[in-house]
Scaffold this motif. Structure first.
Motif, PDB file in Angstrom:
ATOM      1  N   ARG A 276      26.787 -10.311   7.160  1.00 45.34           N
ATOM      2  CA  ARG A 276      26.401 -11.420   6.274  1.00 45.34           C
ATOM      3  C   ARG A 276      27.122 -12.816   6.424  1.00 45.34           C
ATOM      4  O   ARG A 276      26.846 -13.799   6.170  1.00 45.34           O
ATOM      5  CB  ARG A 276      27.759 -10.804   5.042  1.00 45.34           C
ATOM      6  N   ALA A 277      28.212 -12.773   6.787  1.00 48.57           N
ATOM      7  CA  ALA A 277      28.913 -13.908   7.814  1.00 48.57           C
ATOM      8  C   ALA A 277      28.115 -14.597   8.727  1.00 48.57           C
ATOM      9  O   ALA A 277      28.050 -16.280   8.228  1.00 48.57           O
ATOM     10  CB  ALA A 277      30.728 -13.925   8.068  1.00 48.57           C
ATOM     11  N   ILE A 278      27.607 -14.155   9.259  1.00 48.73           N
ATOM     12  CA  ILE A 278      26.885 -14.555  10.568  1.00 48.73           C
ATOM     13  C   ILE A 278      25.602 -15.051   9.736  1.00 48.73           C
ATOM     14  O   ILE A 278      25.104 -16.013  10.562  1.00 48.73           O
ATOM     15  CB  ILE A 278      26.657 -13.747  11.206  1.00 48.73           C
ATOM     16  N   SER A 279      25.267 -14.326   8.615  1.00 50.34           N
ATOM     17  CA  SER A 279      23.872 -14.740   8.004  1.00 50.34           C
ATOM     18  C   SER A 279      23.922 -15.950   7.067  1.00 50.34           C
ATOM     19  O   SER A 279      23.205 -16.784   7.087  1.00 50.34           O
ATOM     20  CB  SER A 279      23.619 -13.440   7.016  1.00 50.34           C
ATOM     21  N   ALA A 280      25.187 -16.185   6.292  1.00 46.14           N
ATOM     22  CA  ALA A 280      25.035 -16.965   5.624  1.00 46.14           C
ATOM     23  C   ALA A 280      25.810 -18.561   6.760  1.00 46.14           C
ATOM     24  O   ALA A 280      24.560 -19.323   6.619  1.00 46.14           O
ATOM     25  CB  ALA A 280      26.969 -16.769   5.184  1.00 46.14           C
ATOM     26  N   VAL A 281      26.624 -18.527   7.930  1.00 42.56           N
ATOM     27  CA  VAL A 281      25.826 -19.717   9.078  1.00 42.56           C
ATOM     28  C   VAL A 281      25.463 -20.194   9.142  1.00 42.56           C
ATOM     29  O   VAL A 281      24.657 -20.803   9.140  1.00 42.56           O
ATOM     30  CB  VAL A 281      26.731 -19.266   9.921  1.00 42.56           C
ATOM     31  N   VAL A 282      23.978 -19.170   9.297  1.00 41.17           N
ATOM     32  CA  VAL A 282      22.598 -18.947  10.186  1.00 41.17           C
ATOM     33  C   VAL A 282      21.738 -19.815   8.579  1.00 41.17           C
ATOM     34  O   VAL A 282      21.225 -20.839   8.947  1.00 41.17           O
ATOM     35  CB  VAL A 282      21.922 -17.816  10.306  1.00 41.17           C
ATOM     36  N   LEU A 283      22.033 -19.020   7.535  1.00 43.77           N
ATOM     37  CA  LEU A 283      21.184 -19.943   6.496  1.00 43.77           C
ATOM     38  C   LEU A 283      21.631 -21.669   6.124  1.00 43.77           C
ATOM     39  O   LEU A 283      21.145 -22.181   5.550  1.00 43.77           O
ATOM     40  CB  LEU A 283      21.534 -18.821   5.507  1.00 43.77           C
ATOM     41  N   GLY A 284      23.446 -21.620   6.816  1.00 41.85           N
ATOM     42  CA  GLY A 284      23.764 -22.974   6.632  1.00 41.85           C
ATOM     43  C   GLY A 284      22.964 -23.201   7.382  1.00 41.85           C
ATOM     44  O   GLY A 284      23.626 -25.026   7.528  1.00 41.85           O
ATOM     45  N   GLY A 285      22.323 -23.480   8.430  1.00 42.41           N
ATOM     46  CA  GLY A 285      21.389 -24.145   9.728  1.00 42.41           C
ATOM     47  C   GLY A 285      22.501 -24.398  10.700  1.00 42.41           C
ATOM     48  O   GLY A 285      21.969 -25.316  11.123  1.00 42.41           O
ATOM     49  N   VAL A 299      29.112 -22.747   3.474  1.00 40.07           N
ATOM     50  CA  VAL A 299      29.670 -22.141   2.816  1.00 40.07           C
ATOM     51  C   VAL A 299      28.898 -22.500   1.296  1.00 40.07           C
ATOM     52  O   VAL A 299      28.439 -21.334   0.642  1.00 40.07           O
ATOM     53  CB  VAL A 299      31.043 -23.524   1.765  1.00 40.07           C
ATOM     54  N   ILE A 300      28.084 -23.361   1.764  1.00 41.28           N
ATOM     55  CA  ILE A 300      26.789 -23.262   0.647  1.00 41.28           C
ATOM     56  C   ILE A 300      25.493 -21.359   0.643  1.00 41.28           C
ATOM     57  O   ILE A 300      25.230 -21.277   0.043  1.00 41.28           O
ATOM     58  CB  ILE A 300      26.026 -24.273  -0.115  1.00 41.28           C
ATOM     59  N   GLY A 301      25.753 -21.409   2.204  1.00 42.43           N
ATOM     60  CA  GLY A 301      24.811 -20.734   2.587  1.00 42.43           C
ATOM     61  C   GLY A 301      25.126 -19.698   2.197  1.00 42.43           C
ATOM     62  O   GLY A 301      24.257 -18.778   1.583  1.00 42.43           O
ATOM     63  N   ALA A 302      26.844 -18.771   2.025  1.00 44.73           N
ATOM     64  CA  ALA A 302      27.503 -17.963   1.611  1.00 44.73           C
ATOM     65  C   ALA A 302      26.810 -17.790  -0.118  1.00 44.73           C
ATOM     66  O   ALA A 302      27.053 -16.879  -0.302  1.00 44.73           O
ATOM     67  CB  ALA A 302      28.646 -18.134   1.865  1.00 44.73           C
TER      68      ALA A 302
END
Lengths: 346, 336
Positions: A276-285, A299-302
């Motif tokens: 989930r953390a890696i996903s959040a980082v990916v979502l954050g671009g 952090v916004i991605g998370a």
């Protein structure tokens, strides 16, 4: 990994502002910079929030919203740590099991004794530093790929927790240990401000400064962008990479302390958090493979990921299908990032 | 099977890059395997290296070994596949469901299983190449999609394998040789031929070594990577089918419980294949899978606590990879 096509002009080492600029201008400049990095994910977050509010207007009530923030806090902190490792060109898969270690060790040692708060906090932070150091040293000095190192660490920590507890952790957490993830300040107007929200803001602020405003951060981004080039310009790439792993591990410990506030003491408490953390980082671009990333966007991605889970919950989607949607979302995010890089001359 | 691979004689001129992968690691892992077995012999007694136990070890290595044969090719090409564990479960559940205990359905079940494998491999390959997605994230994503679909439909064991199909898991030929070991050897032979005997194989090494250089020399790198992903997913499907034969039914937890995603990567890397691609080969992976099975067997013989086993495994995998990395003394510092 194979993805080596990064455009040369993608701001690896952000330009320092001119010294002549006033403090206010500089602040405005930084804010604009972060906003630019976060714009796509911010747009997604707003759409998801809008959908949630449409389905459940009570979401805007301060207590409801703050309860959501409190639940999202551990992932936001974890992602803010993970982004350091990812911009340096690695991965940290051990954070989920480190969260478990934090919760289980704290519960077993304090056994509900409030006086143990300070020593236990010191102990889990120390464990974090140690785990991060080992991850970093093995990856850099022994040249083991970070995915293997941290996967091995995951197996070690998970096995150790089970071995030590026999699969069913015992002990209890004192209320003053749980307060960080559970309690809130009473405030006028908005009602309550969870400790967790303050901790997230503090961690995000420190992480942002570290990554974007210090020599260490610039060296780390340079290392991720091209380790050889960074080394030739005099960056101690071994040191900055080890520090990145230590920061990631520390974020896992803090996330574990927050999670302990509302999750039960179990040997599975941190499971799945690494992805989930890696996903959040990916979502954050951030660029997987290193060189580019923003703490604020991460952090916004998370927060977006947690909001998405909440939305899916509201939509009545069965629990398992949520994972399918998470899968589609992160695929979409990497494809979007990959194709955008290609267009900009990758 | 215990003799070192005869790589030295395998077409040295086929590819320029193939030269590089004959390092100590590929034969080194076979030596490590022998050393570990010697340790087992000392610690666990002579039965450890007896014919019966050796067969046990080999059979234990089959499911992981098959999928690791696919993972090797993907990693050689510089990609990675984290979706295999859930693909194994999907294929196991679907094929057992189709079979439903009737021998007449076996061909259809196998066809369905392999077709699902090809489909997932194509999706993974297209995401990584045309979609420009990082392979770790892309296959993590496809894995999550399968996981969600799977657990929303199936909570318990599904279907059943007819006796004829279970022969694949338990049958023996010539009275002593388990059919399952032959299956692993067959998959190994195909993988070896793919990497060493075909143009696809040399292109794979070239793309894994340097995508840019390969592309400039006219290799259609996207096709090569897609091909490797399809092969990898096919091997995962075969592991799924094999596990149905062993278990007699399709269990949705069979893939993730075996940690086949990370274990297959570990087998490849312990076998001396570089995680960044371009160097290594399937013989090392075969030794890697056997090594993990030997360790498992040894820990069981010594009655090591199951969780301590996980700790030791982690340490051993890291130590193995570190020893290769240090010995190879590569100049580059870019370690993902």
């Amino acid at each position: 990994m194979s993805d080596t096509t990064k455009p040369a002009d993608e701001g690896r080492v952000p330009q320092r502002q001119q010294p002549a600029a006033s403090r206010l201008d500089r602040f405005g400049g930084h804010a604009l910079e972060h906003l630019k990095a976060s714009a796509p994910i911010l747009a997604v977050l707003i759409v998801i929030f809008a959908a949630i509010i449409y389905l459940n207007p009570a979401f805007l009530d301060p207590p409801v919203f703050l309860a959501f923030l409190r639940r999202a806090a551990p992932l936001m902190i974890l992602a803010a740590g993970q982004v350091f490792v990812i911009v340096s060109g690695g991965f940290d898969l051990s954070v989920g099991s480190l969260i478990t270690v934090t919760v289980v060790v704290a519960a077993a040692i304090t056994e509900g004794d409030p006086d143990a708060l300070i020593p236990v906090m010191m102990l889990v932070l120390l464990i974090g530093v140690l785990v991060g150091m080992v991850n970093g040293v093995v990856t850099t000095m022994l040249k083991v790929p970070s995915i293997i190192t941290t996967l091995g660490m995951l197996l070690i920590l998970r096995g150790a927790v089970f071995y030590w507890t026999g699969g069913s952790p015992t002990g209890a957490l004192a209320d003053n240990f749980r307060q960080f993830g559970r309690e809130a300040f009473d405030l006028p107007v908005i009602g309550q401000l969870p400790y967790a929200a303050i901790i997230v803001i503090a961690v995000a602020w420190i992480a942002t400064r570290l990554l974007h405003r210090t020599a260490f951060g610039h060296q780390l981004l340079a290392t991720g962008g091209g380790a050889r080039a960074a080394q030739l310009t005099g960056v101690n790439i071994t040191r900055v990479r080890i520090i990145a792993f230590v920061l990631s591990a520390l974020s896992a410990v803090i996330a574990g302390i927050l999670l302990a506030g509302f999750a039960g003491v179990s040997a599975q408490v941190g499971q799945g958090y690494e992805f989930r953390a890696i996903s959040a980082v990916v979502l954050g671009g951030a660029a997987i493979g290193g060189g580019r990333g923003s703490v604020v966007a991460t952090v916004i991605g998370a927060l977006t990921l947690e909001a998405l889970f909440m939305l899916l919950n509201l939509l009545g989607l069965p629990q398992p299908l949520r994972e399918s949607v998470q899968g589609v979302i992160i695929i979409g995010a990497v494809v979007y990032a990959g194709l955008r890089l290609q267009r900009s001359g990758g | 099977m215990s003799s070192p691979p005869q790589e030295r004689t395998a077409n040295p001129a086929r590819s320029l890059l193939a030269k590089f992968d004959l390092t100590d690691m590929q034969s080194g892992v076979w030596l490590v395997l022998l050393a570990v077995m010697a340790v087992g012999w000392i610690l666990a007694g002579p039965n450890f290296v007896g014919g019966g136990n050796l067969t046990n070890i080999a059979v234990r290595a089959v499911p992981l070994g098959i999928v690791a044969m696919g993972q090797t090719l993907v990693i050689l090409g510089g990609s990675l596949d984290l979706s295999v564990a859930y693909l194994i479960s999907v294929v196991a559940v679907l094929s057992a469901f189709v079979m439903d205990g009737d021998p007449a359905n076996i061909p259809l079940a196998i066809a369905v299983g392999l077709a699902v494998g090809v489909g997932v491999g194509l999706v993974n390959g297209l995401l990584v190449t045309k979609g420009r997605a990082n392979p770790l994230i892309a296959t993590l994503g496809t894995g999550l999609v399968m996981k969600g679909l799977l657990s929303s439909r199936f909570a318990a064991q599904t279907g059943s394998a007819p006796r004829e199909f279970q022969l694949l898991g338990y049958g023996r030929v010539w009275g002593f040789m388990p059919l399952s070991i032959l299956l692993l050897l067959a998959v190994f032979a195909i993988a070896w031929w793919l990497t060493r005997g075909t143009r696809f194989g040399s292109h794979l090494y070239a793309v894994g070594g340097s995508k840019e250089i390969a592309r400039l020399s006219g290799v259609r790198d996207d096709r090569v990577i897609i091909g490797a992903h399809v092969w990898c997913s096919l091997t995962a499907a075969m592991t799924g089918l094999f596990l149905v034969a062993r278990l007699g039914a399709g269990a949705p937890w069979i893939g993730p419980d075996g940690i086949y995603d990370l274990e297959s990567i570990a087998a490849v890397v312990v076998g001396g294949t570089a995680l960044l691609g371009g160097r290594g080969g399937v013989p090392g992976t075969l030794a890697g899978a056997l090594l993990l099975a030997v360790l498992d067997n040894m820990f069981n013989a010594l009655q090591v606590d199951g969780f301590l086993k996980s700790v030791l495994r982690g340490v051993i995998i890291i130590a193995a990879v570190a020893s290769y990395a240090l010995r190879s003394k590569r100049k580059d510092v870019d370690i993902a």
